[in-house]
Scaffold this motif. Structure first.
Motif, mmCIF file in Angstrom:
data_model
loop_
_atom_site.group_PDB
_atom_site.id
_atom_site.type_symbol
_atom_site.label_atom_id
_atom_site.label_comp_id
_atom_site.label_asym_id
_atom_site.label_seq_id
_atom_site.Cartn_x
_atom_site.Cartn_y
_atom_site.Cartn_z
ATOM 1 N N THR A 1 0.839 -1.191 0.000
ATOM 2 C CA THR A 1 0.000 0.000 0.000
ATOM 3 C C THR A 1 0.876 1.244 0.000
ATOM 4 O O THR A 1 1.855 1.313 0.733
ATOM 5 C CB THR A 1 -0.908 0.019 1.247
ATOM 6 N N VAL A 2 0.502 2.202 -0.848
ATOM 7 C CA VAL A 2 1.175 3.495 -0.867
ATOM 8 C C VAL A 2 0.129 4.586 -0.675
ATOM 9 O O VAL A 2 -1.033 4.422 -1.028
ATOM 10 C CB VAL A 2 1.960 3.746 -2.178
ATOM 11 N N THR A 3 0.542 5.703 -0.098
ATOM 12 C CA THR A 3 -0.337 6.854 0.087
ATOM 13 C C THR A 3 0.190 7.970 -0.802
ATOM 14 O O THR A 3 1.336 8.390 -0.671
ATOM 15 C CB THR A 3 -0.339 7.298 1.561
ATOM 16 N N GLU B 1 -3.211 13.520 -12.312
ATOM 17 C CA GLU B 1 -2.239 12.597 -12.889
ATOM 18 C C GLU B 1 -2.334 11.217 -12.226
ATOM 19 O O GLU B 1 -2.353 10.190 -12.904
ATOM 20 C CB GLU B 1 -0.814 13.141 -12.737
ATOM 21 N N ILE B 2 -2.407 11.210 -10.894
ATOM 22 C CA ILE B 2 -2.509 9.954 -10.159
ATOM 23 C C ILE B 2 -3.842 9.285 -10.460
ATOM 24 O O ILE B 2 -3.919 8.066 -10.652
ATOM 25 C CB ILE B 2 -2.339 10.192 -8.643
ATOM 26 N N ARG B 3 -4.924 10.071 -10.525
ATOM 27 C CA ARG B 3 -6.250 9.519 -10.852
ATOM 28 C C ARG B 3 -6.229 8.834 -12.226
ATOM 29 O O ARG B 3 -6.806 7.776 -12.410
ATOM 30 C CB ARG B 3 -7.305 10.628 -10.862
ATOM 31 N N GLY B 4 -5.551 9.442 -13.190
ATOM 32 C CA GLY B 4 -5.459 8.853 -14.526
ATOM 33 C C GLY B 4 -4.708 7.537 -14.509
ATOM 34 O O GLY B 4 -5.103 6.578 -15.178
ATOM 35 N N MET B 5 -3.632 7.478 -13.729
ATOM 36 C CA MET B 5 -2.863 6.233 -13.626
ATOM 37 C C MET B 5 -3.698 5.151 -12.956
ATOM 38 O O MET B 5 -3.684 3.987 -13.387
ATOM 39 C CB MET B 5 -1.577 6.485 -12.836
ATOM 40 N N VAL B 6 -4.439 5.516 -11.926
ATOM 41 C CA VAL B 6 -5.294 4.554 -11.223
ATOM 42 C C VAL B 6 -6.382 4.036 -12.164
ATOM 43 O O VAL B 6 -6.698 2.844 -12.164
ATOM 44 C CB VAL B 6 -5.909 5.200 -9.961
ATOM 45 N N THR B 7 -6.931 4.906 -12.992
ATOM 46 C CA THR B 7 -7.983 4.509 -13.934
ATOM 47 C C THR B 7 -7.467 3.486 -14.938
ATOM 48 O O THR B 7 -8.176 2.544 -15.287
ATOM 49 C CB THR B 7 -8.527 5.746 -14.675
ATOM 50 N N LYS B 8 -6.222 3.650 -15.384
ATOM 51 C CA LYS B 8 -5.638 2.737 -16.368
ATOM 52 C C LYS B 8 -5.527 1.310 -15.850
ATOM 53 O O LYS B 8 -5.633 0.356 -16.611
ATOM 54 C CB LYS B 8 -4.244 3.218 -16.798
ATOM 55 N N ILE B 9 -5.270 1.148 -14.550
ATOM 56 C CA ILE B 9 -5.075 -0.193 -13.994
ATOM 57 C C ILE B 9 -6.015 -0.449 -12.820
ATOM 58 O O ILE B 9 -5.670 -1.146 -11.865
ATOM 59 C CB ILE B 9 -3.608 -0.420 -13.573
ATOM 60 N N SER B 10 -7.226 0.091 -12.906
ATOM 61 C CA SER B 10 -8.177 -0.016 -11.790
ATOM 62 C C SER B 10 -8.525 -1.463 -11.451
ATOM 63 O O SER B 10 -8.864 -1.773 -10.316
ATOM 64 C CB SER B 10 -9.440 0.768 -12.112
ATOM 65 N N HIS B 11 -8.424 -2.364 -12.433
ATOM 66 C CA HIS B 11 -8.740 -3.775 -12.184
ATOM 67 C C HIS B 11 -7.668 -4.469 -11.337
ATOM 68 O O HIS B 11 -7.895 -5.563 -10.830
ATOM 69 C CB HIS B 11 -8.912 -4.513 -13.514
ATOM 70 N N MET B 12 -6.535 -3.821 -11.143
ATOM 71 C CA MET B 12 -5.434 -4.399 -10.373
ATOM 72 C C MET B 12 -5.281 -3.784 -8.986
ATOM 73 O O MET B 12 -4.470 -4.235 -8.199
ATOM 74 C CB MET B 12 -4.118 -4.217 -11.127
ATOM 75 N N LEU B 13 -6.068 -2.750 -8.697
ATOM 76 C CA LEU B 13 -5.884 -1.964 -7.484
ATOM 77 C C LEU B 13 -7.101 -1.962 -6.594
ATOM 78 O O LEU B 13 -8.227 -2.212 -7.044
ATOM 79 C CB LEU B 13 -5.568 -0.513 -7.845
ATOM 80 N N LYS B 14 -6.868 -1.612 -5.332
ATOM 81 C CA LYS B 14 -7.934 -1.276 -4.397
ATOM 82 C C LYS B 14 -7.590 0.117 -3.892
ATOM 83 O O LYS B 14 -6.483 0.345 -3.398
ATOM 84 C CB LYS B 14 -7.994 -2.278 -3.249
ATOM 85 N N VAL B 15 -8.537 1.058 -4.020
ATOM 86 C CA VAL B 15 -8.279 2.452 -3.671
ATOM 87 C C VAL B 15 -9.199 2.865 -2.527
ATOM 88 O O VAL B 15 -10.389 2.604 -2.557
ATOM 89 C CB VAL B 15 -8.493 3.377 -4.893
ATOM 90 N N LYS B 16 -8.625 3.523 -1.531
ATOM 91 C CA LYS B 16 -9.399 4.068 -0.402
ATOM 92 C C LYS B 16 -9.359 5.567 -0.455
ATOM 93 O O LYS B 16 -8.335 6.155 -0.635
ATOM 94 C CB LYS B 16 -8.752 3.621 0.911
#
Length: 58
Positions: free
Chosen positions: A35-37, A43-58
């Motif tokens: 986990t990273v904070t 920019e971070i939102r765009g990166m998260v969107t690209k690999i959202s199937h691999m992540l869990k976001v809080k």
């Protein structure tokens, strides 16, 4: 701290494309279930969107 995101890698990058692996590294994730904070920026939102199937976001 409401403008921070906690991002956890929950799926392995073994079957991911090279671009997806690069995004995972760019977010600072190296191991499964790490986990990273990070700041909540476009920019971070765009990166998260690209690999959202691999992540869990809080």
């Amino acid at each position: 701290m409401s403008n921070m995101l906690e991002i956890t890698l929950v799926k392995s990058t073994i079957s991911a494309s090279k671009k997806q692996c690069a995004v995972v590294r760019g977010l600072g994730l190296r191991k499964l279930h790490q986990t990273v904070t990070l700041q909540d920026t476009p920019e971070i939102r765009g990166m998260v969107t690209k690999i959202s199937h691999m992540l869990k976001v809080k």
